[in-house]
Enzyme design. Structure first.
Site, PDB file in Angstrom:
ATOM      1  N   GLN A  11       0.835  -1.204   0.000  1.00  0.00           N
ATOM      2  CA  GLN A  11       0.000   0.000   0.000  1.00  0.00           C
ATOM      3  C   GLN A  11       0.870   1.255   0.000  1.00  0.00           C
ATOM      4  OE1 GLN A  11      -3.253  -0.897   2.501  1.00  0.00           O
ATOM      5  NE2 GLN A  11      -4.224   1.096   2.327  1.00  0.00           N
ATOM      6  N   SER A  54       4.256  -6.279   2.874  1.00  0.00           N
ATOM      7  CA  SER A  54       2.909  -6.240   3.451  1.00  0.00           C
ATOM      8  C   SER A  54       1.895  -6.844   2.470  1.00  0.00           C
ATOM      9  CB  SER A  54       2.559  -4.802   3.843  1.00  0.00           C
ATOM     10  OG  SER A  54       1.356  -4.748   4.558  1.00  0.00           O
ATOM     11  N   LEU A  55       0.991  -6.043   1.932  1.00  0.00           N
ATOM     12  CA  LEU A  55       0.051  -6.518   0.912  1.00  0.00           C
ATOM     13  C   LEU A  55       0.767  -7.255  -0.218  1.00  0.00           C
ATOM     14  CD1 LEU A  55      -2.608  -6.394  -0.874  1.00  0.00           C
ATOM     15  CD2 LEU A  55      -1.702  -4.199  -1.672  1.00  0.00           C
ATOM     16  N   ARG A  63      -8.923  -9.261   3.249  1.00  0.00           N
ATOM     17  CA  ARG A  63      -7.942  -8.553   4.085  1.00  0.00           C
ATOM     18  C   ARG A  63      -8.264  -7.061   4.155  1.00  0.00           C
ATOM     19  NH1 ARG A  63      -2.733  -5.912   3.312  1.00  0.00           N
ATOM     20  NH2 ARG A  63      -1.148  -6.634   4.811  1.00  0.00           N
ATOM     21  N   HIS A 111      -0.177  -3.599  11.081  1.00  0.00           N
ATOM     22  CA  HIS A 111       0.938  -4.379  11.643  1.00  0.00           C
ATOM     23  C   HIS A 111       1.174  -4.055  13.122  1.00  0.00           C
ATOM     24  CE1 HIS A 111       1.709  -5.894   7.668  1.00  0.00           C
ATOM     25  NE2 HIS A 111       1.701  -4.661   7.212  1.00  0.00           N
ATOM     26  N   GLN A 126       1.076 -11.959   9.888  1.00  0.00           N
ATOM     27  CA  GLN A 126       1.553 -10.711   9.284  1.00  0.00           C
ATOM     28  C   GLN A 126       0.698  -9.504   9.675  1.00  0.00           C
ATOM     29  OE1 GLN A 126       0.481  -8.789   5.773  1.00  0.00           O
ATOM     30  NE2 GLN A 126       2.170  -9.670   4.611  1.00  0.00           N
TER      31      GLN A 126
END
Length: 293
Positions: A9, A88-89, A113, A195, A244
């Site tokens: 992102q 991340s993503l 998600r 996170h 995660q």
């Protein structure tokens, strides 16, 4: 060895994927399939929307995933990954690219998600801040000493760490980190504390979706965010992917591990070139490039 990395992102921009859609029949077909799965024409937002439209979590995450994954699929025979990682993503994009997840399953998980994270953000006001110019252990020690929720969230590169938590916790941490010598402590314009422990409701929701999805043995290892270690075991991949959401993105350590395991170049697959910059901060010598069809 050639490493492929996939952005998260923040990499989005209006017009992303448009050229792919217009020049590749395969890409157009996959984008249209995605429009059907998502239930609205996300391509209209990606190609011609506004920055604000594209910033919505329910749009941003699938948009970046689609750009990355469809670009990888149109690379054809030249795409032979030996190691992959995603920020991340981007880890979901990496898992489709190396065959762990199918295209549709990967997209459905990204949608789940994004929606779960959006709901978690609405439960409690929270934020993130970029800390520049301090050693990781200094940031870690200061966060631990604060009573509010605030944790290291993204180890992006040496000297750049993002913290995440309650608004109060992040504000207190920023003041203390500036006192400790941080060059900058900049609160980010994000929807919530990604996170961090505040994403626990989203983690629980995503866990159910992940456990209901088929994970295959990949063609090459994925270096996962939570531990920066390579794995090709579908059950381990699932466990790390679930962790995660509330765990830190150990990107610095991931790049270091890939380099020590023989990565000779890094190809960024998806919008922008943020990851190439972060890789260069870890190793000035290694070659980096953007994937192009």
């Amino acid at each position: 060895m050639k490493a492929y990395v996939f952005p998260g992102q923040g990499a989005q921009f209006v017009g992303m994927g448009k050229e792919l859609y217009e020049t590749s029949a395969q890409a157009k077909e996959l984008f249209e399939k995605a429009n059907e799965i998502i239930g609205f024409r996300i391509t209209d937002v990606m190609f011609n929307g506004t920055d604000e439209d594209l910033k919505q979590t329910k749009v941003t995450q699938p948009a970046i995933f689609l750009h990355s994954v469809i670009l990888a699929k149109t690379l054809g025979e030249s795409f032979k990954p030996e190691m992959v990682a995603g920020h991340s993503l981007g880890e979901f994009s990496a898992l489709v690219a190396n065959g762990t997840l199918g295209f549709e399953d990967g997209l459905k998980l990204v949608i789940a998600r994004a929606n779960a994270m959006q709901k978690a953000c609405e439960l409690q006001p929270s934020t993130m801040a970029a800390i520049l110019g301090l050693e990781d252990n200094v940031v870690e020690d200061i966060c631990v000493a604060i009573d509010e929720v605030v944790v290291p969230a993204n180890y992006n590169c040496p000297g750049q760490l993002v913290i995440s938590g309650s608004i109060e916790g992040v504000n207190i941490a920023c003041e203390k980190l500036k006192e400790a010598g941080a060059k900058r402590a900049l609160v980010l314009n994000v929807g919530g504390a990604f996170h961090s422990p505040l994403m626990e409701p989203a983690r629980v929701e995503l866990e159910d979706a992940i456990n209901a999805t088929a994970f295959n043995t990949p063609v090459c290892p994925v270096y996962q965010n939570v531990n920066a270690q390579p794995t090709s075991d579908p059950e381990v991949i699932k466990k790390n992917l679930i962790a995660q959401l509330t765990g830190a993105v150990r990107w610095t350590q991931t790049v270091q591990a890939m380099l020590s395991d023989g990565a000779s170049s890094f190809t960024e697959v998806g919008p922008g070139n943020v990851l190439q910059g972060l890789v260069k901060k870890v190793s000035k010598e290694v070659a980096t490039e953007s994937a192009t069809v």
